[in-house]
Design a protein around this motif. Structure first.
Motif: not given
Lengths: 155, 1192
Positions: B652-653, B657-659, B668-672
């Protein structure tokens, strides 16, 4: 038993006295055949040889008829025999020469079961002598039968 | 003073009694022994025994009698202190000391006891201005300067006895005085006398350390003074303003850190003190016993903190000197085994004691050398610890030392922003490398190699109770993982490389075995040595990787460690995202065979190395090589994946602070990537459950991974899109192999996971379909079965029984899946079953194992759901439980079972029933049901007619349990605990129901309470005492006299009174007993006065009578008559003004105890024989009631 459309209506004629089960699926307080005897599992633990070895199951069982203790250890992938057990309650109608007279559901009386040894037997005899009406629970497995519990009639 | 009339008779009586006590057990009868004990006890209680005792000491030759005489003097002096002439006390003390000095050949235990008496006299006198006992230090220093080793040893014994007496620790004698008294003595002592003792000790050590050669006798004296120095430096300095209640807590602390008062400044900040201990250690370090003391002294000095330091500069100077000394001591020596723990204690103490700012203020070079030295030591202890493991040593000194150092590293690097940037990277690399090296097999590592390079390989039997390495070594692994993050640039690629290499080798090795097996078909010829070495390497590599990449997932949302995140970000510009995804998505291929594999994200590559391991394992199972695999490695893999998934999956981004772009792109969410990996994990779970059903722990870890995947809505949403998930659900619902071979606990958890998944986001059709495939088959099969006409006839058939058991197990699993957002639907679903279950109780009344399981279903439902249920729903559940209990009771009352298994069965039923009742009761204190919108629309306004309450069910249940509860059953500790927990709850929550109980039930409840109070463990006793106050309050509320409850409480008043005043009891019960007594006294004031009168009237000695009477008067004087409403349940720290006037329960208790401690009343007949040996600890809880609120 795996068949979802199992027919529950047929009787037990010709049914095998035991069925196999993977060791790991056995449970404490359940039944198992140890050294050819039907036992209640009173202790179960696993171990392995070396950190990367496979599990072995160690079982301690008590013979449900003789109260003798048996132990066994085997790989947990093995199948063990589990006895088919049955419990029926019968009304006690008489005691003669160390045998119980029990009335079955259909009204027949069977007189082939011994008064059990130990406290239970004494309890049955003294209550019977006192004129109490009782139900006797008979446990059967692998062709053997024995009275294992007694309860005063309530109804 | 009484003349020695009849002394010879007394002596001969005591000597013959001593003979009896010393005789072998076979020679004397129990009665004789008890009689002899009684003679000594009454002798010690005799009034003013001083003259007789002196006479005994001077004439008797029997050591035991001498010992008893010394004890009698000690006890009598304290007892009669205020009645004694001061100068006779002084002469008594002089007599005792002279006595010991003149008899160097006394038995050690006699001598120590006499010195103890001296120490007690000094202590009792220290607060008495009219008597001066200080001269003792002068006398001792003269003894020391005599130069005679025997005399010096004696001097040391005197000092040690004084130190023990004044320390208020468990070593302190029980002299029947208050906590305040002990505290005041200690405070005075630590400011002055303790320092004198320390100075005397330092002089002796100085003197000895200068000598060239010490003979055996000398070195013995040296050792005793060194131990004394250690005792002084381990002194638990009592802070000036510590309230009475905290003193007891304070004195119980283990591992005392040195925190002297500021008056010690000149003494302890003098560098010569520290230097002396370094010198001493250098001199004696080869003597392992002495070395432990000298290192312990240094470790205490390293823990020094508090007001002794005037400012930070002083701290820096002190620390610098300490570190210099330490480095000088360590450098250039070969550390002895016996030094390892001591040295690591010094380091760990100084790192945990001194603030970061002080550490960083050290001169740069010194700090660098210190870190360097710490690094070398850590690596070296780690290697020695590994050797200890190979040799299977009992005493793992290096392991202990290594643990301490690794813990210190964790402390250091957790706050590394205070230190120069990067200063820990190189040390971290070294420690990390050495850890890995010790855990890998040769040639890369040194695992299982003895010092001369010989490999040892033993297969030991490991039972299920032995902890897995990931728990057993969790502290070590946490430190190593942390160091790995600090040096991520080195450590992550290192782990990846090693793991990829091992996996490739494992793959090759398995292939060779497969070919071999196909050729010979004889699995017996397989040599597992190479495989086991690879498994063990992989095992450790995965554990370290898991601890490095993620934290313990027990918290809510574990975050990606910042060091790992920064590392990934730092390199993201050199990374090719597509290649990274390709590497991740092809676990079946060798990582190095992928073009451009060196331009991939290293964090992802480490995960994918574990996935590669997993893939090799899965393929081997498909090739029927399961027998060659390691279930341990299987566990490691799913353990790692679970830990990883909790932290990284659907990162969850917003939380960062930085990703890192690679991480968010891949997971990440909604990634293949995320979808792919969920699918992969699911496949892994399914494969494991079918091939590893025989490995309970592995199956369990696997199913826990599945729960992790579905317990969070976001992850579950992806899971339910996988076809595999639906297959799993269908397969389980149809009870087809192989899932039904799993152990029952795994099946339950699997059911739980399947239910949790059903609450993921799906459109309503899909959702309906899901439930139709998961839950409805369960219901359908069950209903079909039990609704058959001939169910009563076929119910005993094995197939039917199995179906029933499987259903009940599944119900437990469904209950376990309860969460606040699904309780509404799960509750309704389960309710339908519960009523059928009650029918089953009837059908299977003679099958204890089934009955057991049915009750368990109720226990689980109550446990998981009651706290969320609103009134109507709760009522439904209560009613259901009530019916269950009725059926149980009907079928079991009077039932007698076969002896062997019968009691065990009964025990389990009762335990479960009590658990059920306790769960129902828990509604009274844990209730989330005001957030009742979970049942919105379902709850009908039922307002009127609350048919059944929790109290009714619970009391009915108790009614069932009580007649079945035998004394024999109470011998099962868990059952006994559960039972008393339950009845205490009932008394506390429903006191108003108690008087309404049927007579029999009421009686047995009261009997149970009395039994629990008087003849069970102190824990049970405490529970029963806690039950009394609410009962007494209930009586007071109704104002009715002569009710059974009123009469019962009167009986309890006597019981509690006797217990507190006349019997030995555990101080842990002080609060509960005090509170109970207070409420009971309020209720039965006349009876209380009577009890006091009776007690007083038995006391014939006028002086003691008066003291006792005063103590009782004091007790009630401040509040006459005591009333309930003043009662304070908690210690009233916040409201001193009101409580100073009223009498709190604690005060009641303490003043009464004071009465007991100060007077020997009634003790002649009632006190248990071991009275004299009662530990000081019990005594310290019995203070006189003054200055109660000094804390505030």
């Amino acid at each position: 038993m795996a068949d979802p459309d199992l027919d529950f209506t047929s009787g037990d004629a010709g049914a095998s006295v035991t069925y196999p089960m993977q060791c790991s699926a056995l449970r404490k307080n359940g039944f198992v055949v140890l050294k050819g005897r039907p036992c209640k599992i009173v202790e179960m633990s696993t171990s392995k040889t070396g950190k990367h070895g496979h599990a072995k199951v160690h079982m301690v069982g008590i013979d449900i008829f003789t109260n003798k203790k048996y132990e066994d250890i085997c790989p947990s992938t093995h199948n063990m025999d589990v006895p088919n057990t049955k419990r029926n309650d019968y009304q006690l109608v008489d005691i003669s020469e160390g045998f119980l007279s029990l009335m079955m559901d259909n009204g027949d009386v069977r007189e082939d079961l011994r008064v059990p040894d130990g406290d239970l037997g004494k309890e049955i005899e003294s209550k019977f002598a006192a004129g109490e009406e009782m139900l006797v629970t008979v446990l059967s497995a692998m062709g053997e039968e024995s009275a294992v519990a007694v309860k005063p009639m309530t109804k | 003073m009484m003349a020695a009339v009849g002394a010879p008779e007394v002596i001969s009586q005591l000597e013959s009694a001593a003979k009896v006590l010393m005789a072998p057990p076979s020679m004397v009868s129990t009665e004789q022994r008890q009689h002899a004990e009684h003679i000594f006890l009454s002798f010690r209680k005799s009034k003013s025994p001083f003259a007789v005792c002196k006479h005994i000491l001077e004439t008797s030759k029997v050591d035991y009698v001498l010992f008893q005489a010394a004890t009698a003097i000690m006890e009598a002096v304290v007892r009669e202190w205020i009645l004694l002439e001061k100068n006779s006390i002084e002469s008594l003390r002089t007599f005792l000391l002279t006595y010991v000095l003149q008899r160097p050949n006394l038995q050690k235990y006699v001598r120590e006891q006499i010195l103890l008496a001296v120490a007690v006299i000094v202590k009792r006198g220290s607060l008495d201005k009219s008597i001066n006992c200080k001269s003792i230090f002068h006398e001792v220093s003269q003894l020391i300067s005599s130069g005679n080793p025997t005399v010096q040893t004696l001097a040391c014994s005197i000092l040690t006895a004084l130190l023990s007496e004044f320390s208020s620790s468990s070593k302190t004698s029980n002299i029947g005085l208050s906590m305040e008294f002990h505290g005041s003595c200690k405070r005075i002592f630590q400011e002055d006398d303790l320092m004198q003792i320390f100075m005397l000790t330092m002089e002796v050590l100085q003197e000895f350390s200068r000598r060239e050669n010490l003979n055996a006798q000398m070195s013995c004296v040296f050792q005793r003074y060194l131990a004394l120095a250690n005792q002084v430096l381990s002194w638990n300095f009592l802070p000036p303003n510590l309230g009475r209640h905290y003193i007891a807590m304070f004195e119980a602390t283990q591992n005392v850190m040195l925190k002297p008062t500021d008056s010690w400044r000149e003494t302890l900040l003098d560098h010569r003190v520290m230097d002396l201990f370094f010198t001493v250690h250098r001199k004696i370090r080869e003597d392992s016993d002495m070395a432990q003391d000298s290192l312990q002294c240094l470790a205490q000095l390293a823990s020094m903190h508090g007001p002794i330091f005037p400012d930070e500069n002083a701290q820096v100077t002190y620390l610098a000197h300490l570190v210099e000394g330490l480095l000088n001591m360590i450098n250039g020596i070969e550390i002895e085994d016996s030094e390892a723990v001591g040295i690591s204690s010094i380091i760990s103490n100084l790192i945990s004691t001194f603030p970061r700012s002080v550490l960083t203020a050290l001169p740069n070079e010194l700090f660098a050398s210190f870190i360097n030295c710490l690094t070398l030591l850590t690596c070296s202890f780690g290697r020695s610890a590994a050797l200890e493991e190979v040799l299977d040593k009992d005493d793992m000194v290096y392991m202990e030392a290594y643990d301490k150092l690794l813990e210190s590293w964790l402390t250091l690097v957790q706050e590394d922003e205070h230190f120069p940037r990067g200063c820990f990277v190189q040390p971290a690399v070294q420690v990390f490398n050495s850890y890995i090296q010790c855990h890998l097999a040769a040639p890369d590592g040194t695992r299982n190699l003895t010092a001369n390079g010989v490999a040892s390989h033993e297969e030991e039997e490991i039972n299920e109770l032995q902890e897995d390495d990931r728990e057993l070594f969790s502290d070590q692994l946490a430190s190593i993982g942390m160091l790995g993050r600090i040096a991520a640039d080195h450590c992550i690629p290192l782990l990846t490389g090693l793991l990829e290499d091992r996996v490739t080798r494992l793959h090759g090795q398995l292939q060779r075995h497969q070919q071999h097996l196909m050729a010979t078909a004889d699995p017996g010829t397989v040599d597992r040595k190479v495989l086991d070495d690879l498994y063990e390497d992989i095992h450790w590599l995965i554990l370290v990787s898991g601890y490095l990449l993620a934290d313990d997932p027990q918290g809510e949302t574990p975050l990606i460690p910042s060091e790992v995140m920064e590392y990934s970000i730092k390199h993201s510009t050199e990374v090719d995202i597509n290649t990274t995804l390709q590497l991740l998505g092809s676990p079946g291929e060798k990582a190095t065979s992928i073009p451009g594999c060196n331009r991939t994200d290293s964090v992802i590559r480490l995960l994918s190395a574990v996935l590669r391991t997993s893939e090799v394992e899965s393929r081997a199972t498909r090739a029927s090589l399961t027998g060659l695999l390691s279930p341990q490695m299987g566990k490691d893999i799913v353990w790692f994946l679970r830990r990883w998934a909790k932290t990284y999956l659907l990162v969850d981004e917003k939380l960062y602070g930085q990703i890192s772009i690679p991480l968010s792109t891949a997971f990440g969410a909604d990634t293949e990537g995320a979808q792919w990996i969920v699918g992969y994990l699911l496949e892994k779970v399914i494969n494991n459950l079918s091939v590893w059903s025989s490995e309970p722990e592995l199956a369990n870890d696997t199913v826990e991974l599945l729960v992790t995947l579905v317990e969070k809505r976001e992850r579950a949403n992806i899971v339910v899109q996988c076809e595999n998930w639906w297959n799993l659900a269908k397969q389980f619902a149809s009870r087809s192999p192989p899932l039904h071979m799993l152990s029952s606990s795994v099946q339950r958890t699997l059911m739980k996971a399947l239910v949790l998944g059903g609450f993921a986001h799906m459109d309503s059709d899909t959702k309906q379909q899901y439930w139709a495939e998961v839950l409805h088959p369960l219901q359908q099969r069950f209903l079909n079965l039990i609704n058959q006409e001939n169910f009563a006839q076929i119910c005993q058939e094995e197939a039917v029984k199995q179906e029933i058991v499987a259903t009940l197990e599944a119900l437990c699993g469904i209950a376990e899946a309860t969460q606040i957002d699904n309780v509404a639907s799960l509750f309704s679903f389960l309710m339908d079953f519960l009523s059928s279950c009650i029918g089953l109780m009837e059908v299977y009344r003679n099958s204890p194992e089934t009955v057991n399981l049915i009750i368990e279903v109720f226990v689980e439902v109550a446990h998981k759901q009651i706290c969320y249920l609103g009134e109507t729903k709760s009522m439904k559940l209560y009613e259901m439980c009530l019916t269950l209990l009725q059926v149980y009771s009907k079928n079991n009352l009077g039932r007698k079972r076969l002896d062997v298994a019968g009691e065990e069965d009964q025990y389990q039923d009762l335990l479960l029933i009590m658990e059920l009742l306790t769960n129902l009761l828990s509604k009274e204190f844990i209730d989330f049901s005001d957030t009742d919108e979970v049942f919105r629309g379902q709850e009908q306004s039922s307002g009127a007619g609350r048919a059944v309450s929790a109290a009714d069910v619970v009391l009915y249940g108790v009614n069932i349990v009580l007649p079945l509860m035998s004394q024999d059953l109470l011998k099962f500790p868990s059952l006994c605990n559960q039972y008393y927990k339950l009845i205490t709850f009932i008394c506390e929550i429903f006191p108003e129901k108690i008087p309404q109980l049927p007579e029999e039930l009421f009686k047995s409840l009261m009997c149970s309470l009395e039994l629990g109070m008087t003849s069970m463990s102190s824990e049970i006793s405490q529970l029963c005492l806690e039950a009394l106050s609410p009962l007494a309050e209930q009586c007071a509320k109704t104002q009715e006299k002569d009710t059974p409850l009123f009469i019962a409480t009167r009986h309890f008043l006597k019981l509690v009174f006797d217990m507190l005043v006349l019997q030995k009891h555990n101080t842990e019960m002080t609060v509960a007993a005090g509170e109970a007594l207070y409420t009971l006294v309020c209720l039965h004031q006349a009876e209380y006065s009577e009890l006091v009168e009776t007690l007083l009237s038995n006391q014939r000695d006028a002086v003691i009578y008066q003291r006792l009477a005063d103590a009782f008067n004091n007790l009630t004087a401040s509040s006459t008559p005591p009333t309930m409403d003043r009662k304070q349940k908690q210690l009233p720290l916040s409201t001193p003004s009101t409580t100073q006037r009223s009498l709190s329960p604690c005060q009641t208790m303490e003043m009464l105890s004071a009465a007991q401690a100060e007077t020997p009343m009634g003790l002649q007949t009632r006190m248990p024989p071991e009275r004299g040996e009662r530990p000081a600890k019990a005594e310290r809880g019995r203070p006189v009631g003054h200055d109660h609120l000094s804390l505030i």
